[in-house]
Motif scaffolding. Structure first.
Motif, PDB file in Angstrom:
ATOM      1  N   ASN A 224     -16.261  38.508  53.742  1.00  0.00           N
ATOM      2  CA  ASN A 224     -15.385  38.214  54.876  1.00  0.00           C
ATOM      3  C   ASN A 224     -13.965  38.563  54.471  1.00  0.00           C
ATOM      4  N   GLU A 225     -13.469  39.692  54.923  1.00  0.00           N
ATOM      5  CA  GLU A 225     -12.162  40.170  54.480  1.00  0.00           C
ATOM      6  C   GLU A 225     -10.999  39.468  55.173  1.00  0.00           C
ATOM      7  N   SER A 226     -11.291  38.556  56.098  1.00  0.00           N
ATOM      8  CA  SER A 226     -10.216  37.815  56.758  1.00  0.00           C
ATOM      9  C   SER A 226      -9.739  36.648  55.899  1.00  0.00           C
ATOM     10  N   LYS A 227     -10.515  36.286  54.880  1.00  0.00           N
ATOM     11  CA  LYS A 227     -10.135  35.171  54.012  1.00  0.00           C
ATOM     12  C   LYS A 227      -9.339  35.680  52.816  1.00  0.00           C
ATOM     13  N   PRO A 228      -8.308  34.950  52.395  1.00  0.00           N
ATOM     14  CA  PRO A 228      -7.591  35.330  51.172  1.00  0.00           C
ATOM     15  C   PRO A 228      -8.515  35.259  49.959  1.00  0.00           C
ATOM     16  N   TYR A 229      -8.176  36.038  48.968  1.00  0.00           N
ATOM     17  CA  TYR A 229      -8.944  36.087  47.723  1.00  0.00           C
ATOM     18  C   TYR A 229      -8.043  35.577  46.611  1.00  0.00           C
ATOM     19  N   ARG A 230      -8.263  34.322  46.194  1.00  0.00           N
ATOM     20  CA  ARG A 230      -7.413  33.694  45.172  1.00  0.00           C
ATOM     21  C   ARG A 230      -8.246  33.402  43.934  1.00  0.00           C
ATOM     22  N   ARG A 231      -7.687  33.749  42.774  1.00  0.00           N
ATOM     23  CA  ARG A 231      -8.401  33.525  41.523  1.00  0.00           C
ATOM     24  C   ARG A 231      -7.437  33.607  40.354  1.00  0.00           C
ATOM     25  N   PHE A 232      -7.861  33.034  39.243  1.00  0.00           N
ATOM     26  CA  PHE A 232      -7.230  33.276  37.956  1.00  0.00           C
ATOM     27  C   PHE A 232      -8.067  34.313  37.223  1.00  0.00           C
ATOM     28  N   VAL A 233      -7.392  35.170  36.483  1.00  0.00           N
ATOM     29  CA  VAL A 233      -8.092  36.150  35.656  1.00  0.00           C
ATOM     30  C   VAL A 233      -7.543  36.043  34.236  1.00  0.00           C
ATOM     31  N   LEU A 234      -8.439  35.837  33.285  1.00  0.00           N
ATOM     32  CA  LEU A 234      -8.061  35.715  31.879  1.00  0.00           C
ATOM     33  C   LEU A 234      -8.774  36.788  31.081  1.00  0.00           C
ATOM     34  N   TRP A 235      -8.000  37.585  30.339  1.00  0.00           N
ATOM     35  CA  TRP A 235      -8.554  38.609  29.454  1.00  0.00           C
ATOM     36  C   TRP A 235      -8.369  38.170  28.005  1.00  0.00           C
ATOM     37  N   ILE A 236      -9.433  38.257  27.219  1.00  0.00           N
ATOM     38  CA  ILE A 236      -9.402  37.906  25.805  1.00  0.00           C
ATOM     39  C   ILE A 236      -9.924  39.093  25.002  1.00  0.00           C
ATOM     40  N   SER A 237      -9.146  39.572  24.057  1.00  0.00           N
ATOM     41  CA  SER A 237      -9.589  40.714  23.256  1.00  0.00           C
ATOM     42  C   SER A 237     -10.651  40.278  22.253  1.00  0.00           C
ATOM     43  N   LYS A 238     -11.503  41.239  21.856  1.00  0.00           N
ATOM     44  CA  LYS A 238     -12.522  40.951  20.858  1.00  0.00           C
ATOM     45  C   LYS A 238     -11.880  40.560  19.528  1.00  0.00           C
ATOM     46  N   GLU A 239     -10.759  41.174  19.221  1.00  0.00           N
ATOM     47  CA  GLU A 239     -10.078  40.877  17.967  1.00  0.00           C
ATOM     48  C   GLU A 239      -9.568  39.431  17.937  1.00  0.00           C
ATOM     49  N   TYR A 240      -8.997  38.986  19.061  1.00  0.00           N
ATOM     50  CA  TYR A 240      -8.489  37.618  19.112  1.00  0.00           C
ATOM     51  C   TYR A 240      -9.634  36.614  18.994  1.00  0.00           C
ATOM     52  N   LEU A 241     -10.742  36.885  19.680  1.00  0.00           N
ATOM     53  CA  LEU A 241     -11.895  35.994  19.570  1.00  0.00           C
ATOM     54  C   LEU A 241     -12.400  35.928  18.132  1.00  0.00           C
ATOM     55  N   ASN A 242     -12.451  37.073  17.464  1.00  0.00           N
ATOM     56  CA  ASN A 242     -12.899  37.074  16.065  1.00  0.00           C
ATOM     57  C   ASN A 242     -11.988  36.228  15.180  1.00  0.00           C
ATOM     58  N   GLU A 243     -10.681  36.279  15.441  1.00  0.00           N
ATOM     59  CA  GLU A 243      -9.740  35.459  14.676  1.00  0.00           C
ATOM     60  C   GLU A 243      -9.993  33.972  14.915  1.00  0.00           C
ATOM     61  N   LEU A 244     -10.244  33.611  16.177  1.00  0.00           N
ATOM     62  CA  LEU A 244     -10.527  32.206  16.480  1.00  0.00           C
ATOM     63  C   LEU A 244     -11.819  31.740  15.819  1.00  0.00           C
TER      64      LEU A 244
END
Length: 292
Positions: free
Chosen positions: A82-102
């Motif tokens: 339904n394109e009449s509704k707004p599309y609201r979201r958060f988007v989080l990108w995490i690199s593979k390198e950062y995950l490996n460090e964690l």
């Protein structure tokens, strides 16, 4: 909802940072998005919209409070119902390198990523309280990123890692059928909100609208975990701040009005009940002790 934290949508599908990026998007004009992949982990947190999300040739109907994890190299795209509704979201990108460090710190940081890679279950359905806790943590992270406060980099690191651990716990609880203590998550976030907005309206109606739960549930969850009512907690917080503030050069009438007391008589009664002395007596007593 915190429009100043929104980001204008970009079609860019690569990271500028080596560690992570996070965005708050709200779009009313929806353009087709072709299936695509990228080389980092991508979290979607859905706030509003009427869409299917297609991942690896399977489409999922996404609803408010869901979050989705897309691993690197996994084809995906939204399909708008339904394109009449707004599309609201958060988007989080995490690199593979950062995950490996964690994961060098603790393997627990990688639980949800491994779970999704093995099971191919990309969508996590949540109750509204858990999702509100996530939303609060995300807004807090974005606010810190946009700030110029002392200790900013360290605080960003702490807030991001806290969010990631929270998501891993949610995934673990879903997978092991151990429901997360949603009341605990709610009361902790209520405490944070009260501390950050102590000069503002903190009525149950206001808190209910901020956390998307009924005021009766808020009152119940708070009393069960703190041991006093939320009204008592707010009152004690405000009185403590007033007690500290009236020792300065500011006049008492400015102090009590700033922190939610409508008139001096109600402030006087509350202060004397809490501390056994009136605001003026407290100020005079302190000033005398300073001069001794």
């Amino acid at each position: 909802m915190k429009k100043k934290l929104q980001t204008k949508f970009s079609t860019r599908q690569y990271m500028l940072s080596k560690d992570f990026e996070i965005y708050y998007y709200s779009d009313k004009v929806l353009s087709p998005v072709q299936p695509h992949t990228h080389d980092y982990y991508e979290f979607y947190f859905f706030l509003e919209g009427d869409i299917d999300l297609c991942v690896d040739d399977k489409c999922y109907r996404i609803k408010h409070a869901d979050f989705v994890l897309i691993p690197p190299g996994t084809s995906h795209n939204p399909s708008f119902i339904n394109e009449s509704k707004p599309y609201r979201r958060f988007v989080l990108w995490i690199s593979k390198e950062y995950l490996n460090e964690l994961m060098q710190i603790s393997k627990d940081y990688g639980y949800i990523m491994q779970h999704v890679l093995i099971t191919k279950n990309y969508v996590f359905h949540n109750d509204i309280i858990n999702f509100n806790a996530m939303q609060s943590m995300i807004f807090s992270l974005i606010e810190e990123i946009k700030s110029e406060r002392f200790g900013r980099e360290a605080e960003i690191f702490l807030r991001l890692n806290s969010l990631l651990m929270y998501l891993n716990r949610i995934a673990y609880d879903h997978n092991t059928n151990k429901p997360f203590k949603t009341e605990k998550a709610l009361y902790l976030n209520l405490c944070d909100y009260i501390n950050e907005h102590i000069e503002e309206d903190l009525s149950l109606e206001k808190l209910a609208s901020e956390f998307y739960v009924s005021k009766y549930y808020i009152a119940h969850a708070f009393k069960n975990n703190i041991g006093i009512s939320i009204h008592q907690y707010i009152m004690k917080k405000r009185l403590q701040i007033c007690k500290d503030a009236i020792l300065g050069s500011e006049i008492i009438s400015n102090v009590y009005r700033r922190y939610g007391f409508n008139d001096y008589s109600s402030f006087y009664r509350a202060f004397k009940k809490e501390y056994g002395i009136s605001p003026k007596e407290y100020k005079n007593k302190y000033e005398i002790s300073k001069n001794i």
